[in-house]
Design a protein around this motif. Structure first.
Motif, PDB file in Angstrom:
ATOM      1  N   UNK A 181      47.819  39.778  41.748  1.00 62.15           N
ATOM      2  CA  UNK A 181      46.681  38.801  41.931  1.00 62.15           C
ATOM      3  C   UNK A 181      46.190  38.642  40.539  1.00 62.15           C
ATOM      4  N   UNK A 182      44.895  37.645  40.791  1.00 62.04           N
ATOM      5  CA  UNK A 182      44.392  37.261  39.617  1.00 62.04           C
ATOM      6  C   UNK A 182      43.170  38.420  39.439  1.00 62.04           C
ATOM      7  N   UNK A 183      43.160  38.689  38.182  1.00 64.74           N
ATOM      8  CA  UNK A 183      42.204  39.895  37.790  1.00 64.74           C
ATOM      9  C   UNK A 183      41.222  39.289  36.758  1.00 64.74           C
ATOM     10  N   UNK A 184      39.672  38.816  37.349  1.00 67.19           N
ATOM     11  CA  UNK A 184      39.007  38.144  36.551  1.00 67.19           C
ATOM     12  C   UNK A 184      38.469  38.963  35.222  1.00 67.19           C
ATOM     13  N   UNK A 185      38.875  40.304  35.301  1.00 62.85           N
ATOM     14  CA  UNK A 185      38.293  41.015  34.164  1.00 62.85           C
ATOM     15  C   UNK A 185      39.047  40.798  32.897  1.00 62.85           C
ATOM     16  N   UNK A 186      40.568  40.369  33.197  1.00 68.91           N
ATOM     17  CA  UNK A 186      41.419  40.157  32.162  1.00 68.91           C
ATOM     18  C   UNK A 186      41.178  38.787  31.157  1.00 68.91           C
ATOM     19  N   UNK A 187      39.914  38.091  31.557  1.00 68.71           N
ATOM     20  CA  UNK A 187      39.816  36.885  30.866  1.00 68.71           C
ATOM     21  C   UNK A 187      38.235  36.777  30.413  1.00 68.71           C
ATOM     22  N   UNK A 188      38.195  36.061  29.165  1.00 66.13           N
ATOM     23  CA  UNK A 188      36.924  36.061  28.564  1.00 66.13           C
ATOM     24  C   UNK A 188      36.819  34.890  27.704  1.00 66.13           C
ATOM     25  N   UNK A 189      35.534  34.620  27.527  1.00 61.37           N
ATOM     26  CA  UNK A 189      35.223  33.195  26.789  1.00 61.37           C
ATOM     27  C   UNK A 189      34.956  31.926  27.540  1.00 61.37           C
ATOM     28  N   UNK A 190      34.923  30.778  26.808  1.00 65.05           N
ATOM     29  CA  UNK A 190      34.362  29.633  27.572  1.00 65.05           C
ATOM     30  C   UNK A 190      35.286  28.602  26.953  1.00 65.05           C
ATOM     31  N   UNK A 191      35.957  27.948  27.976  1.00 65.48           N
ATOM     32  CA  UNK A 191      36.893  26.762  27.684  1.00 65.48           C
ATOM     33  C   UNK A 191      35.968  25.523  27.121  1.00 65.48           C
ATOM     34  N   UNK A 192      34.655  25.453  27.410  1.00 68.75           N
ATOM     35  CA  UNK A 192      33.854  24.415  26.803  1.00 68.75           C
ATOM     36  C   UNK A 192      34.381  23.114  26.860  1.00 68.75           C
TER      37      UNK A 192
END
Length: 206
Positions: free
Chosen positions: A135-146
């Motif tokens: 499944x997609x784990x939001x906690x794996x991702x960080x930052x801002x694509x801007x």
């Protein structure tokens, strides 16, 4: 086991280019295969690099398997792509001029790497792909694509990548500041069609 770094380069020499494109091949494919895409893309002024996955696969199981079951290949693949980005940045090309894309397994790895390292990339394209995991784990991702532009292609009935995963990936990436276009093709086999390359071209020209 982990990946052994082996790359194929094309386009302008890294020392002369101001933009760079990283191309990630699919399962069973090769760096040579994915590099042929450049013949259909507006990349005359790019440094282009295609890494070769050891044994022609970035990770052994489906991208929908629990991540731990694809280790250590999965983490090694992410580190592999990161090392290439670092090489490009060391040559003076910033992230906002680095473009990352791939097909199928390489498309999934593209999205996973870019989203785990969200920042203003030049552009991102995933030709039949979605974020990786059971499944997609939001906690794996960080930052801002801007505002980074992202193109995701898929078919309504792709045998490997459910369209729902592509759509859910779009939602998460948009929350992180990306501009995401998901385009669904009807009755398209698990391949790359010319329209996808035209859409990718729009990403590459800004």
């Amino acid at each position: 086991m982990t990946h052994v770094k082996k790359i194929i380069e094309a386009g302008l020499p890294l020392s002369q280019a101001k933009k760079a494109l990283i191309l990630l091949h699919g399962r069973g494919g090769s760096a040579e295969d994915i590099l042929t895409l450049r013949e259909h893309l507006p990349v005359n002024d790019f440094y282009i690099v295609a890494p070769q996955a050891t044994n022609n696969s970035w990770y052994p199981l489906s991208f929908l398997a629990p991540i731990q079951q694809n280790e250590p290949w999965f983490s090694s693949a992410l580190a592999y792509v990161k090392s290439i980005v670092e090489d490009i940045q060391a040559a003076g090309i910033p992230a906002e001029h680095i473009y990352i894309g791939g097909f199928s397994q390489g498309a999934c790895l593209t999205l996973e790497f870019a989203t785990r390292n969200a920042q203003r990339w030049g552009g991102v394209f995933a030709l039949t792909g979605g974020l990786i995991g059971d499944k997609i784990y939001p906690e794996h991702y960080q930052g801002d694509f801007a505002g980074t532009k992202v193109f995701i292609a898929n078919s309504q009935n792709d045998p490997h990548v459910p369209i729902t995963r592509s759509e859910d990936s779009k939602k998460l990436m948009e929350k992180m500041g990306a501009q995401v276009n998901v385009k669904v093709y009807h009755d398209r086999p698990h391949t790359i069609v010319m329209d996808e390359l035209q859409e990718t071209g729009k990403i590459l020209v800004g």
